[in-house]
Scaffold this motif. Structure first.
Motif, PDB file in Angstrom:
ATOM      1  N   MET A  19       1.456   2.955   7.550  1.00 23.16           N
ATOM      2  CA  MET A  19       0.786   3.910   6.677  1.00 23.16           C
ATOM      3  C   MET A  19       0.925   3.514   5.204  1.00 23.16           C
ATOM      4  SD  MET A  19       1.340   8.016   6.192  1.00 23.16           S
ATOM      5  CE  MET A  19       2.957   7.778   5.440  1.00 23.16           C
ATOM      6  N   GLY A  20       2.140   3.159   4.801  1.00 23.51           N
ATOM      7  CA  GLY A  20       2.351   2.784   3.407  1.00 23.51           C
ATOM      8  C   GLY A  20       1.556   1.555   3.007  1.00 23.51           C
ATOM      9  N   GLN A  21       1.469   0.587   3.905  1.00 27.82           N
ATOM     10  CA  GLN A  21       0.695  -0.614   3.619  1.00 27.82           C
ATOM     11  C   GLN A  21      -0.786  -0.297   3.502  1.00 27.82           C
ATOM     12  OE1 GLN A  21       2.137  -2.836   7.012  1.00 27.82           O
ATOM     13  NE2 GLN A  21       3.488  -4.089   5.746  1.00 27.82           N
ATOM     14  N   ARG A  22      -1.262   0.639   4.333  1.00 26.46           N
ATOM     15  CA  ARG A  22      -2.680   1.043   4.249  1.00 26.46           C
ATOM     16  C   ARG A  22      -2.966   1.701   2.904  1.00 26.46           C
ATOM     17  NH1 ARG A  22      -1.745   3.362  10.015  1.00 26.46           N
ATOM     18  NH2 ARG A  22      -2.207   1.516  11.270  1.00 26.46           N
ATOM     19  N   ILE A  23      -2.037   2.526   2.448  1.00 30.81           N
ATOM     20  CA  ILE A  23      -2.225   3.195   1.156  1.00 30.81           C
ATOM     21  C   ILE A  23      -2.307   2.158   0.045  1.00 30.81           C
ATOM     22  CG2 ILE A  23      -1.072   4.658  -0.557  1.00 30.81           C
ATOM     23  CD1 ILE A  23      -0.031   6.350   1.828  1.00 30.81           C
ATOM     24  N   ARG A  24      -1.417   1.192   0.066  1.00 27.05           N
ATOM     25  CA  ARG A  24      -1.455   0.164  -0.975  1.00 27.05           C
ATOM     26  C   ARG A  24      -2.732  -0.672  -0.884  1.00 27.05           C
ATOM     27  NH1 ARG A  24       3.124  -4.492  -2.371  1.00 27.05           N
ATOM     28  NH2 ARG A  24       1.890  -5.501  -3.995  1.00 27.05           N
ATOM     29  N   PHE A  25      -3.144  -1.012   0.333  1.00 25.78           N
ATOM     30  CA  PHE A  25      -4.349  -1.811   0.549  1.00 25.78           C
ATOM     31  C   PHE A  25      -5.560  -1.108  -0.062  1.00 25.78           C
ATOM     32  CE2 PHE A  25      -7.965  -3.308   3.075  1.00 25.78           C
ATOM     33  CZ  PHE A  25      -7.756  -4.686   3.102  1.00 25.78           C
ATOM     34  N   GLN A  53       8.256   6.129  -8.448  1.00 26.96           N
ATOM     35  CA  GLN A  53       9.169   5.684  -7.395  1.00 26.96           C
ATOM     36  C   GLN A  53       8.822   6.326  -6.056  1.00 26.96           C
ATOM     37  OE1 GLN A  53      10.075   6.724 -10.400  1.00 26.96           O
ATOM     38  NE2 GLN A  53      11.020   4.907 -11.329  1.00 26.96           N
ATOM     39  N   THR A  54       8.298   7.540  -6.104  1.00 27.39           N
ATOM     40  CA  THR A  54       7.902   8.229  -4.873  1.00 27.39           C
ATOM     41  C   THR A  54       6.781   7.477  -4.173  1.00 27.39           C
ATOM     42  OG1 THR A  54       8.532  10.405  -5.733  1.00 27.39           O
ATOM     43  CG2 THR A  54       6.943  10.360  -3.916  1.00 27.39           C
ATOM     44  N   LEU A  55       5.766   7.077  -4.934  1.00 24.27           N
ATOM     45  CA  LEU A  55       4.638   6.346  -4.348  1.00 24.27           C
ATOM     46  C   LEU A  55       5.070   4.953  -3.888  1.00 24.27           C
ATOM     47  CD1 LEU A  55       1.630   7.273  -6.672  1.00 24.27           C
ATOM     48  CD2 LEU A  55       2.456   8.398  -4.603  1.00 24.27           C
ATOM     49  N   THR A  56       5.914   4.306  -4.676  1.00 27.36           N
ATOM     50  CA  THR A  56       6.401   2.981  -4.299  1.00 27.36           C
ATOM     51  C   THR A  56       7.177   3.046  -2.992  1.00 27.36           C
ATOM     52  OG1 THR A  56       6.542   2.288  -6.620  1.00 27.36           O
ATOM     53  CG2 THR A  56       7.798   1.015  -5.021  1.00 27.36           C
ATOM     54  N   ALA A  57       7.993   4.090  -2.845  1.00 26.33           N
ATOM     55  CA  ALA A  57       8.776   4.256  -1.616  1.00 26.33           C
ATOM     56  C   ALA A  57       7.870   4.464  -0.406  1.00 26.33           C
ATOM     57  CB  ALA A  57       9.745   5.425  -1.760  1.00 26.33           C
ATOM     58  N   ILE A  58       6.775   5.202  -0.602  1.00 26.77           N
ATOM     59  CA  ILE A  58       5.828   5.423   0.495  1.00 26.77           C
ATOM     60  C   ILE A  58       5.153   4.118   0.889  1.00 26.77           C
ATOM     61  CG2 ILE A  58       3.649   6.545   1.111  1.00 26.77           C
ATOM     62  CD1 ILE A  58       4.507   8.915  -0.617  1.00 26.77           C
ATOM     63  N   GLU A  59       4.699   3.359  -0.102  1.00 29.00           N
ATOM     64  CA  GLU A  59       4.006   2.105   0.173  1.00 29.00           C
ATOM     65  C   GLU A  59       4.930   1.093   0.860  1.00 29.00           C
ATOM     66  OE1 GLU A  59       2.120   0.562  -3.298  1.00 29.00           O
ATOM     67  OE2 GLU A  59       0.549   2.107  -3.316  1.00 29.00           O
ATOM     68  N   VAL A  82      -7.634  11.844   5.267  1.00 25.66           N
ATOM     69  CA  VAL A  82      -6.217  11.548   5.484  1.00 25.66           C
ATOM     70  C   VAL A  82      -6.035  10.720   6.749  1.00 25.66           C
ATOM     71  CG1 VAL A  82      -3.961  12.562   5.978  1.00 25.66           C
ATOM     72  CG2 VAL A  82      -5.425  13.594   4.246  1.00 25.66           C
ATOM     73  N   GLU A  83      -6.902  10.925   7.737  1.00 26.00           N
ATOM     74  CA  GLU A  83      -6.773  10.245   9.034  1.00 26.00           C
ATOM     75  C   GLU A  83      -6.776   8.730   8.924  1.00 26.00           C
ATOM     76  OE1 GLU A  83      -8.099  14.356   9.846  1.00 26.00           O
ATOM     77  OE2 GLU A  83      -8.678  12.793   8.428  1.00 26.00           O
ATOM     78  N   VAL A  84      -7.415   8.178   7.887  1.00 27.79           N
ATOM     79  CA  VAL A  84      -7.509   6.719   7.805  1.00 27.79           C
ATOM     80  C   VAL A  84      -6.159   6.085   7.479  1.00 27.79           C
ATOM     81  CG1 VAL A  84      -9.913   6.878   7.078  1.00 27.79           C
ATOM     82  CG2 VAL A  84      -8.134   6.588   5.342  1.00 27.79           C
ATOM     83  N   PHE A  85      -5.174   6.898   7.122  1.00 22.06           N
ATOM     84  CA  PHE A  85      -3.825   6.386   6.896  1.00 22.06           C
ATOM     85  C   PHE A  85      -3.012   6.317   8.190  1.00 22.06           C
ATOM     86  CE2 PHE A  85      -4.199   8.535   2.489  1.00 22.06           C
ATOM     87  CZ  PHE A  85      -4.813   7.408   1.956  1.00 22.06           C
ATOM     88  N   THR A  86      -3.504   6.963   9.246  1.00 19.95           N
ATOM     89  CA  THR A  86      -2.722   7.100  10.475  1.00 19.95           C
ATOM     90  C   THR A  86      -3.032   6.011  11.488  1.00 19.95           C
ATOM     91  OG1 THR A  86      -4.347   8.502  11.629  1.00 19.95           O
ATOM     92  CG2 THR A  86      -2.784   9.601  10.144  1.00 19.95           C
ATOM     93  N   ASP A  87      -2.092   5.773  12.423  1.00 16.39           N
ATOM     94  CA  ASP A  87      -2.303   4.796  13.485  1.00 16.39           C
ATOM     95  C   ASP A  87      -3.411   5.245  14.430  1.00 16.39           C
ATOM     96  OD1 ASP A  87      -0.239   3.265  12.478  1.00 16.39           O
ATOM     97  OD2 ASP A  87       1.260   4.050  13.860  1.00 16.39           O
ATOM     98  N   GLU A  88      -3.497   6.557  14.671  1.00 13.40           N
ATOM     99  CA  GLU A  88      -4.455   7.080  15.648  1.00 13.40           C
ATOM    100  C   GLU A  88      -5.894   6.720  15.286  1.00 13.40           C
ATOM    101  OE1 GLU A  88      -0.707   9.027  16.102  1.00 13.40           O
ATOM    102  OE2 GLU A  88      -1.987   8.799  14.327  1.00 13.40           O
ATOM    103  N   TYR A  89      -6.181   6.661  13.994  1.00 13.61           N
ATOM    104  CA  TYR A  89      -7.560   6.393  13.566  1.00 13.61           C
ATOM    105  C   TYR A  89      -8.041   5.027  14.069  1.00 13.61           C
ATOM    106  CZ  TYR A  89     -11.679   5.918  10.614  1.00 13.61           C
ATOM    107  OH  TYR A  89     -12.968   5.753  10.179  1.00 13.61           O
TER     108      TYR A  89
END
Length: 243
Positions: A19-25, A53-59, A82-89
């Protein structure tokens, strides 16, 4: 109109990410569309009223339970569900394309997920789903000679997960050989920083995102190259025996 639709290659990359990698991508894509300075973690953190730092930790995946409000805020900032951040999508086949960005830089729009053309039945063809894996093991001698020790081609097609797993195992074996060759007399701890799986995933991402570095050629041409090498090797060997 800086709106971008995720293509098959980008969807495959996203499917292999956390999820964090998708957000950064997606954040980096938004930076390309609207300017990197507008989509830094610091800029986004200010808009979302959290610390960078919060966003960096998520990514990075350090934040195992990120706030839904933050994730929702990121989705809104990218104009995605939001679903595009999840594995299920990414479990559906083919993966449903989605868009990022806004028609107008200052305009926020809702993506209508129900208006896809129902008549569009064209499959999302991914070469990784229609490929077998071939392996050649060679010996390279200090005197400039080389020979093929063994070769194998899988009977069944492999998917991206199996490809990464195989690359991981091969990478690990090579790392072990390299590490053990440093000191053949003693067992020692490795000082390697990159684990084999991360290296394999990065190589897989490179296959998708940097196709010019891994050009495709015709199989028959490859087979001809191997045949030519073997013919040259047999001739070379006979010449050595005569000498």
């Amino acid at each position: 109109m800086p709106i971008q639709t995720m293509n098959d290659v980008q969807l495959l990359v996203l499917a292999s990410m956390s999820m964090g990698q998708r957000i950064r991508f997606i954040r980096e894509i938004m930076g390309t569309l609207f300017g990197k300075e507008k989509y830094t973690t610091k800029t986004l953190a200010t808009k979302l009223q959290v610390t960078p730092q919060t966003l960096t930790a998520i990514e990075r995946g350090d934040s195992l339970n990120p706030s839904f409000n933050v994730i929702y805020g990121l989705a809104k900032a990218f104009n995605v569900k939001v679903e595009v951040f999840t594995d299920e999508y990414y479990e559906s086949k083919p993966i449903k394309p989605f868009t990022v960005g806004f028609v107008d830089e200052d305009e926020e729009i809702d993506v209508d997920w129900e208006n896809d053309d129902p008549e569009d039945k064209s499959p999302s063809v991914k070469p990784e789903d229609n490929s077998r894996l071939g392996l050649y093991i060679t010996q390279h001698f200090d005197n400039g000679e080389t020979r093929i020790v063994t070769s194998h081609l899988t009977n069944n097609n492999i998917n991206p997960v199996r490809l990464v797993e195989t690359l991981c195992r091969i990478t690990m074996e090579l790392q072990i050989l390299d590490q053990s060759s440093m000191d053949k007399k003693h067992v020692q701890f490795s000082d390697l920083k990159d684990n084999p799986y991360n290296l394999a995933v990065r190589r897989y991402h490179s296959l998708l995102t940097e196709p010019e570095e891994f050009p495709l050629g015709q199989t028959e041409y490859w087979n001809n190259l191997i045949r030519q090498f073997n013919e040259h090797a047999r001739h070379y060997q006979k010449q050595k025996e005569v000498q």
